[in-house]
Design an enzyme around this catalytic site. Structure first.
Site, short mmCIF file in Angstrom:
data_model
loop_
_atom_site.label_atom_id
_atom_site.label_comp_id
_atom_site.label_asym_id
_atom_site.label_seq_id
_atom_site.Cartn_x
_atom_site.Cartn_y
_atom_site.Cartn_z
N GLU A 272 0.83 -1.21 0.00
CA GLU A 272 0.00 0.00 0.00
C GLU A 272 0.86 1.26 0.00
O GLU A 272 0.45 2.32 -0.47
CB GLU A 272 -0.94 0.02 1.22
CG GLU A 272 -2.40 -0.09 0.82
CD GLU A 272 -3.39 0.05 1.97
OE1 GLU A 272 -3.00 0.34 3.11
OE2 GLU A 272 -4.59 -0.13 1.71
N HIS A 293 6.48 -27.14 -0.50
CA HIS A 293 5.82 -28.26 -1.17
C HIS A 293 4.65 -27.77 -2.04
O HIS A 293 3.79 -28.55 -2.41
CB HIS A 293 5.34 -29.28 -0.13
CG HIS A 293 6.49 -29.87 0.63
ND1 HIS A 293 7.00 -31.12 0.38
CD2 HIS A 293 7.26 -29.34 1.61
CE1 HIS A 293 8.03 -31.34 1.19
NE2 HIS A 293 8.20 -30.28 1.95
N LYS A 407 -14.20 0.84 -4.05
CA LYS A 407 -15.22 1.42 -3.15
C LYS A 407 -16.22 2.25 -3.96
O LYS A 407 -17.44 2.18 -3.76
CB LYS A 407 -14.57 2.32 -2.10
CG LYS A 407 -13.67 1.61 -1.11
CD LYS A 407 -13.22 2.61 -0.06
CE LYS A 407 -12.20 2.04 0.89
NZ LYS A 407 -11.61 3.05 1.76
#
Ligand code: PA5
Length: 417
Positions: A272, A293, A407
């Site tokens: 961010e 793995h 948003k």
């Protein structure tokens, strides 16, 4: 006191053999942070960890934790991004019983909400709702749902938000909830050492004074104009040189499962802060040896875009020793008698070498122990290195304009005013 953090860059060579070439840039970035001339300079309050929370508020944080620990079974933290990742990182790494703290408001899943609700059944619950803006949808919706819960006993609601404005503050005032402050000069992802992080962390039984003391000690070391002694300079310098050489993804890897959420916090802090204006290193994380793995194949052998940072703890013994087996059918007696911490250390050394040999330059952050002081130091170290790193990349480390896009679309889809 000796700093519990060392940054080993041996395995970053040959791509990065020396950091001398970035010293001037690091000094300039450090100066800009300290003198408040960097972009977003209004949000650098975290630079002085022992000054983030005023004494009177710190006493209230401790008093609330002491009051609620014996009188409730669970604290429900409602928040997203920087409002919960820091506390969760520290709690999962250090708390004796991390499950005493639960989290809501960090997604939009009804299934997740119902699962948490089920776990809360019959419990005495303290709620800490945290949002700097006070208007974020995910925690806002979760808080609405929580106030309607009828299968548990909500003993107290504590609100952590802006001191002067926002919907959450308004609700707290109207309903008489105790409030704690998200400081004006500290953004969400840098707020773990403010009341945002300290209240849930203290509730989890962790020594918050030692945490802040560890960060404060580290602040001094992270101010030195040296790529040798300043760990933040070393880390910011090496990761940026690797980035400039084409390593656009950095994987934070640890061999301690309890470090998982610390890596989640780190991912948010760096992504961010740096991922903007078409620039930045994409942050990913790996839990080894588990992930050796699975994604280990790609790291070893796939597209060569990775740099890797290992976090290793120089712990004493774990008291968990591999037993000798006379029959040795599994042919594992070569590890018999070895402490699991030693086995993990060998796994780290083997992985770091394999990845280096496979074209993944790596950095190792060595921590003296896993305790409050070291974790506090590590929080500051990563925050300071992030501020410096953004300076080297040429971006504002303290805004997040890209978060608004989804948003805005959500509001449009809902037809909100
Ligand atoms: O680091 C940040 O600023 C963000 O991750 C915020 O913490 C996150 O978006 C939540 O915001 P708020 O605390 O306003 O609800």
């Amino acid at each position: 006191m000796k700093l519990p953090i060392k940054v080993d860059i041996t395995n970053a060579a040959p791509e990065v053999a020396s950091l001398d070439g970035v010293l001037d840039e690091l000094n300039a970035a450090n100066k800009a942070l300290k003198e408040g001339t960097c972009p977003g300079a209004d949000f650098t309050g975290w630079l002085k960890p022992d000054a983030i929370v005023p004494d009177s508020e710190l006493s209230r944080v401790k008093a609330a934790a002491e009051r609620l620990r014996p009188s409730t079974d669970v604290m429900l933290v409602i928040g997203i991004g920087g409002s919960y990742l820091g506390s969760r990182a520290v709690i999962e790494a250090l708390a004796e019983d991390p499950e005493k703290v639960m989290y809501l408001g960090c997604n939009t899943s009804g299934r997740y909400f119902n699962a948490v609700k089920k776990k809360l059944a019959g419990k005495r619950v303290a709620v800490n709702v945290i949002s700097k803006s006070g208007t974020t949808l995910e925690p806002g919706v979760a808080f609405r749902l929580v106030r309607k819960l009828d299968n548990c006993s909500i003993k107290e609601i504590l609100v952590t938000t802006d001191a002067r404005k926002g919907a959450l503050l308004e609700i707290a005032k109207k309903d008489g909830y105790e409030t704690f402050t998200v400081p004006d000069n500290v953004g969400g992802r840098y707020s773990v050492l403010s009341s945002v992080g300290l209240l849930p962390i203290a509730y989890a039984g962790i020594d918050i004074d030692a945490l802040v003391a560890g960060a404060t000690e580290c602040a001094k070391a992270c101010d030195a104009e040296s790529v040798e002694t300043n760990p933040a300079y070393r880390y910011a310098g090496v990761r940026n040189l690797l980035y400039r050489g084409g390593k656009s993804v950095e994987i934070l890897a640890s061999f301690e499962p309890c470090f998982h959420y610390f890596a989640e916090w780190w991912k948010q802090l760096y992504a961010e802060s740096e991922g903007k204006d078409g620039k930045g290193i994409f942050t990913a994380s790996a839990d080894f040896t588990t992930d050796l793995h699975s994604i280990g194949q790609f790291i070893q052998d796939g597209t060569r875009i990775f740099a890797e940072t290992f976090v290793v703890f120089e712990d004493e013994s774990s008291d968990c020793v591999v037993p000798e087996d006379k029959e040795n059918i599994d042919k594992l007696n070569y590890v018999a008698g070895k402490d699991m911490n030693y086995v993990s250390d060998v796994a780290y050394r083997a992985t770091a070498k394999a990845h280096r040999d496979g074209g993944v330059p790596n950095i190792t952050i060595r921590l003296a122990s896993l305790d409050e002081r070291t974790i506090g130091a590590m929080i500051y170290f990563f925050e300071k290195a992030c501020g410096l790193s953004a300076g080297l990349t040429g971006v504002n480390a303290f805004n997040q304009p890209g978060v608004e896009a989804y948003k805005k679309n959500m509001r449009e889809i809902f037809g909100a005013e």
